[in-house]
Every structure is written in C-alpha cells, then in structure tokens.
Design an enzyme around this catalytic site. Structure first.
Site, PDB file in Angstrom:
ATOM      1  N   ASN A 139       1.021  -1.113   0.107  1.00  9.04           N
ATOM      2  CA  ASN A 139       0.058  -0.150   0.018  1.00  9.04           C
ATOM      3  C   ASN A 139       0.761   1.167   0.018  1.00  9.04           C
ATOM      4  O   ASN A 139       0.158   2.236  -0.599  1.00  9.04           O
ATOM      5  CB  ASN A 139      -0.977   0.156   1.163  1.00  9.04           C
ATOM      6  N   LYS A 162      11.771  -9.253   1.000  1.00 11.44           N
ATOM      7  CA  LYS A 162      10.667  -9.872   0.154  1.00 11.44           C
ATOM      8  C   LYS A 162       9.719  -8.650  -0.090  1.00 11.44           C
ATOM      9  O   LYS A 162       8.767  -8.498   0.940  1.00 11.44           O
ATOM     10  CB  LYS A 162       9.991 -11.028   0.998  1.00 11.44           C
ATOM     11  N   PRO A 163       9.459  -8.236  -1.137  1.00  9.49           N
ATOM     12  CA  PRO A 163       8.466  -7.187  -1.193  1.00  9.49           C
ATOM     13  C   PRO A 163       7.034  -7.673  -1.570  1.00  9.49           C
ATOM     14  O   PRO A 163       7.139  -9.104  -1.535  1.00  9.49           O
ATOM     15  CB  PRO A 163       8.763  -6.474  -2.448  1.00  9.49           C
ATOM     16  N   SER A 164       5.852  -7.066  -1.591  1.00 10.11           N
ATOM     17  CA  SER A 164       4.819  -7.731  -1.543  1.00 10.11           C
ATOM     18  C   SER A 164       4.500  -8.414  -3.136  1.00 10.11           C
ATOM     19  O   SER A 164       4.951  -7.712  -4.116  1.00 10.11           O
ATOM     20  CB  SER A 164       3.462  -6.454  -1.368  1.00 10.11           C
ATOM     21  N   GLU A 165       3.780  -9.524  -2.845  1.00 10.90           N
ATOM     22  CA  GLU A 165       3.292 -10.341  -4.275  1.00 10.90           C
ATOM     23  C   GLU A 165       2.485  -9.439  -5.156  1.00 10.90           C
ATOM     24  O   GLU A 165       2.359  -9.696  -6.219  1.00 10.90           O
ATOM     25  CB  GLU A 165       3.011 -11.420  -3.732  1.00 10.90           C
ATOM     26  N   GLY A 213       2.430  -5.232   7.500  1.00 14.18           N
ATOM     27  CA  GLY A 213       1.430  -5.767   6.759  1.00 14.18           C
ATOM     28  C   GLY A 213       0.400  -5.982   7.567  1.00 14.18           C
ATOM     29  O   GLY A 213      -0.048  -5.292   8.618  1.00 14.18           O
ATOM     30  N   SER A 214      -0.265  -7.239   7.302  1.00 14.56           N
ATOM     31  CA  SER A 214      -1.710  -7.356   7.955  1.00 14.56           C
ATOM     32  C   SER A 214      -1.520  -8.040   9.505  1.00 14.56           C
ATOM     33  O   SER A 214      -0.524  -8.610   9.711  1.00 14.56           O
ATOM     34  CB  SER A 214      -2.485  -8.642   6.936  1.00 14.56           C
ATOM     35  N   GLU A 235       4.563  -4.100  12.409  1.00 16.59           N
ATOM     36  CA  GLU A 235       3.971  -2.940  12.080  1.00 16.59           C
ATOM     37  C   GLU A 235       2.532  -3.309  11.330  1.00 16.59           C
ATOM     38  O   GLU A 235       2.500  -3.316  10.163  1.00 16.59           O
ATOM     39  CB  GLU A 235       4.483  -1.751  11.283  1.00 16.59           C
ATOM     40  N   CYS A 269      -2.286   2.788   5.991  1.00 20.64           N
ATOM     41  CA  CYS A 269      -2.342   1.913   7.402  1.00 20.64           C
ATOM     42  C   CYS A 269      -3.271   2.848   8.323  1.00 20.64           C
ATOM     43  O   CYS A 269      -3.852   2.426   9.143  1.00 20.64           O
ATOM     44  CB  CYS A 269      -1.076   1.621   7.944  1.00 20.64           C
ATOM     45  N   GLU A 366     -10.601  -4.078  10.206  1.00 22.43           N
ATOM     46  CA  GLU A 366     -10.042  -3.133   9.256  1.00 22.43           C
ATOM     47  C   GLU A 366     -10.532  -3.372   7.812  1.00 22.43           C
ATOM     48  O   GLU A 366     -10.668  -4.531   7.597  1.00 22.43           O
ATOM     49  CB  GLU A 366      -8.354  -3.355   9.285  1.00 22.43           C
TER      50      GLU A 366
HETATM   51  P1  NAD Z   1       0.290  -8.763   4.157  1.00 28.41           P
HETATM   52  O1  NAD Z   1       0.523  -8.893   5.726  1.00 28.41           O
HETATM   53  O2  NAD Z   1      -0.808  -9.787   3.550  1.00 28.41           O
HETATM   54  O3  NAD Z   1       1.357  -8.609   3.420  1.00 28.41           O
HETATM   55  C1  NAD Z   1       2.592  -8.199   3.734  1.00 28.41           C
HETATM   56  C2  NAD Z   1       3.772  -8.955   3.339  1.00 28.41           C
HETATM   57  O4  NAD Z   1       3.479  -9.964   4.264  1.00 28.41           O
HETATM   58  C3  NAD Z   1       3.752  -9.400   1.925  1.00 28.41           C
HETATM   59  O5  NAD Z   1       5.084  -9.363   1.623  1.00 28.41           O
HETATM   60  C4  NAD Z   1       3.231 -10.768   2.298  1.00 28.41           C
HETATM   61  O6  NAD Z   1       3.771 -11.866   1.261  1.00 28.41           O
HETATM   62  C5  NAD Z   1       3.858 -11.254   3.426  1.00 28.41           C
HETATM   63  N1  NAD Z   1       3.310 -12.270   4.058  1.00 28.41           N
HETATM   64  C6  NAD Z   1       1.951 -12.760   4.105  1.00 28.41           C
HETATM   65  N2  NAD Z   1       1.693 -13.701   4.754  1.00 28.41           N
HETATM   66  C7  NAD Z   1       2.859 -14.215   5.330  1.00 28.41           C
HETATM   67  C8  NAD Z   1       3.278 -15.049   6.451  1.00 28.41           C
HETATM   68  N3  NAD Z   1       2.514 -16.182   6.877  1.00 28.41           N
HETATM   69  N4  NAD Z   1       4.528 -15.181   6.776  1.00 28.41           N
HETATM   70  C9  NAD Z   1       5.311 -14.225   6.123  1.00 28.41           C
HETATM   71  N5  NAD Z   1       5.137 -13.344   5.422  1.00 28.41           N
HETATM   72  C10 NAD Z   1       3.862 -13.198   5.016  1.00 28.41           C
HETATM   73  O7  NAD Z   1      -0.313  -7.377   4.135  1.00 28.41           O
HETATM   74  P2  NAD Z   1      -0.926  -6.358   2.802  1.00 28.41           P
HETATM   75  O8  NAD Z   1      -2.168  -6.885   2.407  1.00 28.41           O
HETATM   76  O9  NAD Z   1       0.468  -6.469   1.924  1.00 28.41           O
HETATM   77  O10 NAD Z   1      -0.817  -4.923   3.366  1.00 28.41           O
HETATM   78  C11 NAD Z   1      -1.974  -4.344   3.984  1.00 28.41           C
HETATM   79  C12 NAD Z   1      -1.693  -4.274   5.429  1.00 28.41           C
HETATM   80  O11 NAD Z   1      -0.579  -3.895   5.939  1.00 28.41           O
HETATM   81  C13 NAD Z   1      -2.952  -3.674   6.019  1.00 28.41           C
HETATM   82  O12 NAD Z   1      -3.634  -4.179   7.156  1.00 28.41           O
HETATM   83  C14 NAD Z   1      -2.193  -2.327   6.556  1.00 28.41           C
HETATM   84  O13 NAD Z   1      -2.890  -1.830   7.705  1.00 28.41           O
HETATM   85  C15 NAD Z   1      -1.061  -2.841   7.002  1.00 28.41           C
HETATM   86  N6  NAD Z   1      -0.048  -1.897   6.958  1.00 28.41           N
HETATM   87  C16 NAD Z   1       0.445  -1.214   8.327  1.00 28.41           C
HETATM   88  C17 NAD Z   1       1.411  -0.272   8.237  1.00 28.41           C
HETATM   89  C18 NAD Z   1       1.772   0.280   9.586  1.00 28.41           C
HETATM   90  O14 NAD Z   1       2.760   0.932   9.887  1.00 28.41           O
HETATM   91  N7  NAD Z   1       1.278  -0.277  10.724  1.00 28.41           N
HETATM   92  C19 NAD Z   1       1.958   0.231   7.101  1.00 28.41           C
HETATM   93  C20 NAD Z   1       1.397  -0.331   6.069  1.00 28.41           C
HETATM   94  C21 NAD Z   1       0.334  -1.292   5.939  1.00 28.41           C
END
Ligand code: NAD
Length: 469
Positions: A139, A162-165, A213-214, A235, A269, A366
């Site tokens: 995001n 590892k960047p986002s897929e 991430g999530s 985070e 976020c 969320e």
């Molecule tokens: P996501 O967690 O699905 O993906 C983020 C990263 O984690 C990706 O690279 C993904 O491949 C990896 N990942 C997913 N499952 C994993 C696992 N089991 N083990 C290791 N890595 C794994 O999140 P997203 O959909 O890419 O991002 C959106 C989320 O990120 C929202 O919830 C948002 O609020 C949050 N976010 C938080 C902040 C913050 O600073 N708190 C900043 C930006 C985004």
C-alpha cells in the site's frame, strides 16, 4: 540455481484499473530462500566491519539513484497497485528522503559510557543484529521498504527483502537498484507471497523479522520466529477511529473525514476506519461528507476533485464490499456509494454509511477501502468510550474545539499515534509503538535504529601485572 518448490505457483499481476496482466513472477521456494539468507550471512561480517560513515555514503548514493528513477517507480506503482501516479511519486520521494535520513543518522547512532570503577571502562555499545528479513506490503511499498532496509543497512545488518506479491516488479526494481550500490549479498531480494515470507521468517539464520502488513501475517510471523529466537518487529493493521466533537465546523470536519477515509482509496495503514460523530453536528456533518465523497473520482478534471484509484485488486474489493454489504443488510444506510460498479478493474466508490451498530464487522475490523462508516453518538464521552473499546492500537484522530476533550482523548486511547484536529500530519521523525493487534516495536524514525541493533554491555578492567614466582 534452485527452483521454486512445486507447491508455489507462479503469481500473476494485473493492472487493477484494466484487469490486464502486467507480469508474472515465480515465487522463491525453500532453496532460493536458503540461498538468499546464506548470501546475507556471508556478507554480514564484512558489512558490520565497514565503517558507519562508509555504509552511510553508499546508502546516500542509492537514495540519489532512487530519486533519479522516481517517475519510473511511480508509474510501476500505479500499474501494479492502482495507486494514483502523484501519490505514488510522493511515496517514492519519501523513500529517497528516508534513505537519506538514515544515512545521516546511522553514523550518529551511538552507545554510552558508564560510570564504573576508576580503573575500569564500562560501555554500552549498539551493534548490528545480523540478518534482517524485511517483509513489506503493497500500500506504500517503496517508502515502507526504504525505511526498514535503510535502517537495517546503516546499522550494519545485511538484508533479505521480500516485497509484496502484489507489486513484485516495483519491489525488485527498487531493491535491486539500492543493492547495486552495496557489496554482494548485503541486500538480496526474494519474490513470492505468504509461503515465501513464511520460509524466510522461520529461517534459523535470520536474526530479525521486520514485517509491515496484515495482522494475520504478523501473527504467523511471530509464531515462526518464536521457534528460532529471531527478534520480531511488527507494524500491522489498524482500525483507526475518528471522533467528531460537538462545536466543530461540520464542513471542515467532513473534509478531514473524507481525506482520512478516501486517500489512497482508504488503503493507508492509518486510514480512518470508523467515525463517531456527536449528535449536535451529525446532520450537517453527514450531508457535507456525502457531498465531499462525490468529489473523489477516478480521473479528477474539475476544481476540487481528488484522485480515487482502483483498489489494489478484485480480492480486496470483495473484502471491502463484504463489510459494506453486511452493514447494509443489517440496517445501515448508504448516503453515497456502497455498490460495486460495472466495468473493468477493481474500482469502488467513495462511500458514506450511517446507522451502524458497534458489533458490525465494518466497525470491528479493518476494511481498508474508501468507506466512511459513521456512528452518531450522544456525547463526546460515548464516542471516546466506543473508540477506545477496540483491540487494535495503531492511530486515532479527534476533531474538537475543546482542549479538555483533546487531553482526555490522547491520554485515554491505547494507540501509537493520536492526531488532534488533523486526519493526517505530524512532525518529521515521529515514531510510535503500535499497541494490541496492531503490532509492536518502532517501525519508523530514529528509534528504528535501536530496534535494528543489539546493545552489548562491555566491562573492561586492566590486567594485573604478572608476579614472577
Ligand atoms: P500482508 O501481511 O498480506 O502482506 C505483507 C507482506 O507479508 C507481504 O510481503 C506478504 O507476502 C507477507 N506475508 C503474508 N503472509 C505471510 C506469512 N504467513 N509469513 C510471512 N510473510 C507473509 O499485508 P498487505 O495486504 O500487503 O498490506 C496491507 C496491510 O498492511 C493492512 O493491514 C495495513 O494496515 C498494513 N500496514 C500497516 C502499516 C503500519 O505501519 N502499521 C503500514 C502499511 C500497511
């Protein structure tokens, strides 16, 4: 070269504005992850021994190169995630700025000398932790990656990123560019989704797993790292409340609410996720918010219109609409939006809902889409109590002319960041610790340098003279 594990299917990336396929990547399997971590381990000692000034110089050069390709990265950001070009450009320039800041701060990051015995020297010295896995979302992909990578590098760690897929080409282009300024193995990129991230976070030779991430992924990472002893920095997602107090200008408050809810399609976020509006201003606020929502459009052409890109993909749109549809079925009202549009892409309109109950999923979880769910409350105290009754702890906003209410709110809310009378904003270098489901540790600011280092206490006494016997 090792190939991907058979259960890791290729990932297809579509432009969320058109549904066109814009690329495919092959996720890294166990062998490739092992290979990348092995390279990071091999590079570790040399990088840790490189002087902080020299490390910073290389990161600064990399920042200049990122600035040089900012437009290309912003276009790639738009193609892979739908983020409007200008927003994406802002993110890339913020990333370059972050790398520059860490390049300045790295050599200044220092320890302490302690007051021990006259004859002894006692020091507390921060040093690199080793190998950092930087796992990032889509995001705000470049700025977030730059923060984790920059802080890790300037403190002498090596990084596997590892960047986002959902934006792998953008992630690779950025990280490969930074890596091209560094010795071999200091920064390596692996492609892939959750399964690849899981391999990386469970790897025995990784010392820090930094995940933005999530919540679900953060939890899985914490469990995996518990098995290896790696430090975890999380985070994660939020469910940020916005409280609108009596006595505010409802049109101004509606503008703040719209900005907080719709910027980047509500996929920030710290987006506003739920709104508690005092009954005294609710009618005017809702009318102004509904009007404001109609100004967020795909292609702004008129004065006052703002860019609302598509959501990152159709999966995300289904998630957002499920929250909205469930609320509507349970009796909520859509003042504007609330329906999936026809046509290609993952577009979703700026939406205003009211008539919500505290147990609805759109209030509890969320949503991460351009939705402003409003609950009308009888008093500021009720709004604050409902805002605080939530297991997330990322950020919150309070719009109030009453400084006693502002004080009460910022102390009562168990979140990392509280914004009074502005949906976004804050001084440079601000860093906060998320609470509850939203994570732990400082993911930003100078404090991230502390997270990336381990402090060692050193006690040195003189060796007594040898007595010949
Ligand atoms: P996501 O967690 O699905 O993906 C983020 C990263 O984690 C990706 O690279 C993904 O491949 C990896 N990942 C997913 N499952 C994993 C696992 N089991 N083990 C290791 N890595 C794994 O999140 P997203 O959909 O890419 O991002 C959106 C989320 O990120 C929202 O919830 C948002 O609020 C949050 N976010 C938080 C902040 C913050 O600073 N708190 C900043 C930006 C985004």
């Amino acid at each position: 070269m090792t190939t991907a594990a058979p259960d890791l299917a290729d990932i297809e990336i579509r432009d969320p504005a058109t549904d066109e396929v814009v690329g495919r990547v092959r996720p890294a399997g166990a062998g490739q992850v092992d290979d990348a971590v092995g390279r990071a381990v091999a590079a570790s000692s040399g990088w840790a021994r490189t002087s902080p000034g020299d490390r910073a110089g290389l990161v600064k050069d990399a920042a200049a190169a990122v600035r040089g390709v900012a437009e290309e990265l912003a276009r790639l950001n738009e193609t892979e995630t739908g983020r409007p070009y200008d927003d994406g450009l802002g993110g890339v320039l913020a990333a370059a700025g972050t790398l520059e800041q860490y390049a300045e701060l790295g050599p200044l990051h220092r320890g302490r000398s302690l007051q021990g015995d006259w004859s002894a020297t006692d020091l507390m010295v921060p040093g690199p932790r080793g190998v950092v896995a930087a796992i990032t979302p889509w995001n705000d992909p470049v700025a977030v990656a730059a923060g984790l990578i920059g802080a890790a590098l300037v403190t002498g760690n090596t990084v596997v990123h590892k960047p986002s897929e959902r934006c792998p080409h953008l992630g690779r282009r950025f990280a490969d560019l930074v890596a091209s300024f560094l010795p071999d193995g200091v920064l390596t990129v692996v492609d892939g989704a959750g399964p690849t991230g899981a391999l990386l976070s469970a790897h025995a030779a990784v010392d820090v797993v930094a995940h933005v991430g999530s919540i679900a992924a953060g939890r899985a990472i914490a469990e995996a790292a518990a098995g290896t002893g790696a430090k975890v920095l999380l985070e994660n997602g939020g469910n940020d409340p916005l409280i609108v107090d009596d006595g505010v200008d409802p049109v101004w408050a509606a503008g703040q609410a719209a900005l907080g809810s719709y910027a980047n399609g509500g996929q920030v976020c710290v987006s506003v996720e739920r709104i508690y509006c005092h009954a005294g201003v609710a009618d005017e606020f809702l009318a102004a918010l509904a009007e404001e929502a109609t100004r967020w459009v795909h292609r702004p052409s008129a004065e006052g219109e703002k860019a609302l890109g598509p959501l990152v993909d159709r999966r995300q749109r289904e998630h957002v609409h499920a929250h909205v549809a469930e609320a509507l079925q349970a009796g909520a009202t859509a003042h504007v939006g609330g329906a999936v549009p026809d046509g290609p892409g993952a577009f979703y309109p700026a939406t205003v809902l009211s008539g919500l109950t505290p147990r609805m999923r759109i209030v509890r979880e969320e949503t991460f889409g351009p939705v402003a769910p409003v609950r009308v409350v009888d008093s500021f105290e009720q709004g604050l109590a409902e805002a605080a009754d939530d297991p997330h702890g990322l950020a919150a906003t309070v719009l109030t002319p009453d400084m006693a209410h502002a004080q009460e709110a910022w102390r009562a809310l168990r979140v990392g960041t509280v914004k009074i009378n502005a949906a976004f904003g804050g001084a440079p270098g601000g860093a906060a610790e998320p609470r509850g489901l939203s994570g732990s540790g400082f993911g930003y600011g100078p404090e991230l340098l502390d997270e990336m280092t381990a402090t060692k206490t050193v006690h040195i006494e003189p060796c007594p003279p040898r007595h010949d016997r």
